[in-house]
Design a protein around this motif. Structure first.
Motif, PDB file in Angstrom:
ATOM      1  N   THR A  56       0.811  -1.223   0.000  1.00  0.00           N
ATOM      2  CA  THR A  56       0.000   0.000   0.000  1.00  0.00           C
ATOM      3  C   THR A  56       0.842   1.270   0.000  1.00  0.00           C
ATOM      4  OG1 THR A  56      -0.129  -0.099   2.401  1.00  0.00           O
ATOM      5  CG2 THR A  56      -1.919  -1.124   1.165  1.00  0.00           C
ATOM      6  N   ARG A  57       2.172   1.102   0.180  1.00  0.00           N
ATOM      7  CA  ARG A  57       3.067   2.266   0.225  1.00  0.00           C
ATOM      8  C   ARG A  57       4.385   1.913  -0.464  1.00  0.00           C
ATOM      9  NH1 ARG A  57       2.437   2.021   6.014  1.00  0.00           N
ATOM     10  NH2 ARG A  57       4.698   2.003   6.090  1.00  0.00           N
ATOM     11  N   PRO A  58       5.100   2.924  -0.952  1.00  0.00           N
ATOM     12  CA  PRO A  58       6.417   2.649  -1.533  1.00  0.00           C
ATOM     13  C   PRO A  58       7.402   2.154  -0.475  1.00  0.00           C
ATOM     14  CG  PRO A  58       5.688   4.907  -2.032  1.00  0.00           C
ATOM     15  CD  PRO A  58       4.707   4.326  -1.062  1.00  0.00           C
ATOM     16  N   ASP A  59       8.387   1.428  -0.928  1.00  0.00           N
ATOM     17  CA  ASP A  59       9.506   0.972  -0.098  1.00  0.00           C
ATOM     18  C   ASP A  59       9.086   0.109   1.092  1.00  0.00           C
ATOM     19  OD1 ASP A  59      11.414   2.376  -1.714  1.00  0.00           O
ATOM     20  OD2 ASP A  59      10.713   4.224  -0.767  1.00  0.00           O
ATOM     21  N   LEU A  82      12.923  -4.570  -7.710  1.00  0.00           N
ATOM     22  CA  LEU A  82      11.773  -3.726  -8.034  1.00  0.00           C
ATOM     23  C   LEU A  82      11.007  -3.394  -6.768  1.00  0.00           C
ATOM     24  CD1 LEU A  82      10.235  -5.650 -11.086  1.00  0.00           C
ATOM     25  CD2 LEU A  82      11.813  -3.730 -11.148  1.00  0.00           C
ATOM     26  N   ASP A  83      10.498  -2.175  -6.695  1.00  0.00           N
ATOM     27  CA  ASP A  83       9.590  -1.777  -5.612  1.00  0.00           C
ATOM     28  C   ASP A  83       8.208  -2.309  -5.975  1.00  0.00           C
ATOM     29  OD1 ASP A  83       8.004  -0.578  -3.693  1.00  0.00           O
ATOM     30  OD2 ASP A  83       8.647   1.464  -4.142  1.00  0.00           O
ATOM     31  N   LEU A  84       7.588  -3.068  -5.085  1.00  0.00           N
ATOM     32  CA  LEU A  84       6.279  -3.656  -5.373  1.00  0.00           C
ATOM     33  C   LEU A  84       5.187  -2.607  -5.546  1.00  0.00           C
ATOM     34  CD1 LEU A  84       6.224  -6.788  -3.069  1.00  0.00           C
ATOM     35  CD2 LEU A  84       6.262  -6.715  -5.557  1.00  0.00           C
ATOM     36  N   TYR A  85       5.306  -1.488  -4.907  1.00  0.00           N
ATOM     37  CA  TYR A  85       4.270  -0.455  -4.990  1.00  0.00           C
ATOM     38  C   TYR A  85       4.287   0.233  -6.358  1.00  0.00           C
ATOM     39  CZ  TYR A  85       1.499   3.663  -3.904  1.00  0.00           C
ATOM     40  OH  TYR A  85       0.553   4.652  -3.910  1.00  0.00           O
ATOM     41  N   SER A  86       5.445   0.706  -6.775  1.00  0.00           N
ATOM     42  CA  SER A  86       5.544   1.470  -8.022  1.00  0.00           C
ATOM     43  C   SER A  86       5.979   0.629  -9.217  1.00  0.00           C
ATOM     44  CB  SER A  86       6.540   2.616  -7.841  1.00  0.00           C
ATOM     45  OG  SER A  86       7.834   2.091  -7.628  1.00  0.00           O
ATOM     46  N   ARG A  87       6.476  -0.573  -8.962  1.00  0.00           N
ATOM     47  CA  ARG A  87       7.053  -1.443  -9.986  1.00  0.00           C
ATOM     48  C   ARG A  87       8.293  -0.816 -10.631  1.00  0.00           C
ATOM     49  NH1 ARG A  87       3.908  -4.762  -7.690  1.00  0.00           N
ATOM     50  NH2 ARG A  87       2.258  -5.806  -8.800  1.00  0.00           N
ATOM     51  N   ALA A  88       8.887   0.149  -9.965  1.00  0.00           N
ATOM     52  CA  ALA A  88      10.086   0.818 -10.464  1.00  0.00           C
ATOM     53  C   ALA A  88      11.330   0.038 -10.059  1.00  0.00           C
ATOM     54  CB  ALA A  88      10.173   2.237  -9.909  1.00  0.00           C
ATOM     55  N   VAL A  89      12.350   0.073 -10.906  1.00  0.00           N
ATOM     56  CA  VAL A  89      13.644  -0.518 -10.560  1.00  0.00           C
ATOM     57  C   VAL A  89      14.286   0.398  -9.519  1.00  0.00           C
ATOM     58  CG1 VAL A  89      15.948  -1.093 -11.395  1.00  0.00           C
ATOM     59  CG2 VAL A  89      13.947  -1.604 -12.807  1.00  0.00           C
ATOM     60  N   VAL A  90      14.577  -0.158  -8.355  1.00  0.00           N
ATOM     61  CA  VAL A  90      15.174   0.637  -7.278  1.00  0.00           C
ATOM     62  C   VAL A  90      16.642   0.295  -7.056  1.00  0.00           C
ATOM     63  CG1 VAL A  90      13.000   1.106  -6.103  1.00  0.00           C
ATOM     64  CG2 VAL A  90      14.289  -0.960  -5.524  1.00  0.00           C
ATOM     65  N   GLY A  91      17.078  -0.838  -7.552  1.00  0.00           N
ATOM     66  CA  GLY A  91      18.475  -1.227  -7.413  1.00  0.00           C
ATOM     67  C   GLY A  91      18.848  -2.236  -8.472  1.00  0.00           C
ATOM     68  N   TRP A  92      20.078  -2.144  -8.942  1.00  0.00           N
ATOM     69  CA  TRP A  92      20.570  -3.106  -9.923  1.00  0.00           C
ATOM     70  C   TRP A  92      22.092  -3.159  -9.866  1.00  0.00           C
ATOM     71  CZ3 TRP A  92      23.878  -1.219 -13.618  1.00  0.00           C
ATOM     72  CH2 TRP A  92      23.859   0.157 -13.823  1.00  0.00           C
ATOM     73  N   ALA A  93      22.631  -4.254 -10.371  1.00  0.00           N
ATOM     74  CA  ALA A  93      24.082  -4.421 -10.450  1.00  0.00           C
ATOM     75  C   ALA A  93      24.387  -5.392 -11.584  1.00  0.00           C
ATOM     76  CB  ALA A  93      24.652  -4.944  -9.139  1.00  0.00           C
ATOM     77  N   MET A  94      25.521  -5.176 -12.245  1.00  0.00           N
ATOM     78  CA  MET A  94      25.962  -6.059 -13.321  1.00  0.00           C
ATOM     79  C   MET A  94      27.368  -6.550 -13.019  1.00  0.00           C
ATOM     80  SD  MET A  94      24.569  -4.426 -16.875  1.00  0.00           S
ATOM     81  CE  MET A  94      25.684  -3.065 -16.844  1.00  0.00           C
ATOM     82  N   SER A  95      27.648  -7.762 -13.497  1.00  0.00           N
ATOM     83  CA  SER A  95      28.958  -8.339 -13.262  1.00  0.00           C
ATOM     84  C   SER A  95      29.235  -9.428 -14.290  1.00  0.00           C
ATOM     85  CB  SER A  95      29.025  -8.939 -11.859  1.00  0.00           C
ATOM     86  OG  SER A  95      30.240  -9.621 -11.649  1.00  0.00           O
ATOM     87  N   ALA A  96      30.493  -9.694 -14.522  1.00  0.00           N
ATOM     88  CA  ALA A  96      30.872 -10.809 -15.379  1.00  0.00           C
ATOM     89  C   ALA A  96      30.826 -12.127 -14.607  1.00  0.00           C
ATOM     90  CB  ALA A  96      32.269 -10.592 -15.954  1.00  0.00           C
ATOM     91  N   ARG A  97      30.728 -12.040 -13.283  1.00  0.00           N
ATOM     92  CA  ARG A  97      30.676 -13.239 -12.446  1.00  0.00           C
ATOM     93  C   ARG A  97      29.476 -13.165 -11.527  1.00  0.00           C
ATOM     94  NH1 ARG A  97      35.580 -14.986  -9.407  1.00  0.00           N
ATOM     95  NH2 ARG A  97      34.355 -16.878  -9.503  1.00  0.00           N
ATOM     96  N   ILE A  98      28.791 -14.275 -11.383  1.00  0.00           N
ATOM     97  CA  ILE A  98      27.648 -14.320 -10.480  1.00  0.00           C
ATOM     98  C   ILE A  98      28.135 -14.772  -9.108  1.00  0.00           C
ATOM     99  CG2 ILE A  98      26.976 -16.659 -11.116  1.00  0.00           C
ATOM    100  CD1 ILE A  98      24.066 -15.624 -10.857  1.00  0.00           C
TER     101      ILE A  98
END
Length: 129
Positions: A56-59, A82-98
């Motif tokens: 019902t609220r962001p974050d 993703l934030d469930l409220y807004s469906r916005a991407v709130v954090g991400w990271a990329m790497s060559a290794r998992i």
């Protein structure tokens, strides 16, 4: 043998010979890569959302996952929250290794950007990452 749009039979090798002088190459299918494997000895955390991914609220709730992106040099790993409220991407990271750093970095970005109040719930699958 494959059929062209005019209905004439044509082989893959003939198409390759026609494309080569023009500097063209076909895009090959990538080999399937399994992405999620649950760790057999670790118990699963309780499913707090119970598949009702709404807030019902962001974050108040984030969902995350990892995907693999094929590139010319190999696979690139991408972790996203993703934030469930807004469906916005709130954090991400990329790497060559998992590894754990990949998911940690995505979560730290989300916390740094959004400054969520205590009580935030983060949900993801049970991968070994």
């Amino acid at each position: 043998m494959m059929n062209s749009s005019e209905g004439e039979p044509i082989s893959r090798t003939w198409v390759a010979r026609l494309m080569k002088p023009q500097g063209l190459k076909s895009k090959r299918r990538r080999q399937f890569k399994a992405t999620t494997q649950a760790h057999p000895t670790r118990p699963a955390a309780p499913n707090v959302f119970n598949q009702a991914f709404e807030t019902t609220r962001p974050d108040r709730g984030y969902v995350g996952d990892i995907t693999f992106i094929p590139t010319e040099e190999g696979w690139l790993d991408l972790a996203v929250l993703l934030d469930l409220y807004s469906r916005a991407v709130v954090g991400w990271a990329m790497s060559a290794r998992i590894n754990a750093t990949l998911t940690h970095d995505a979560l730290m970005m989300a916390i740094w950007k959004r400054r969520p109040a205590p009580g935030l719930i983060v949900h993801s699958d049970r991968g070994r990452q």
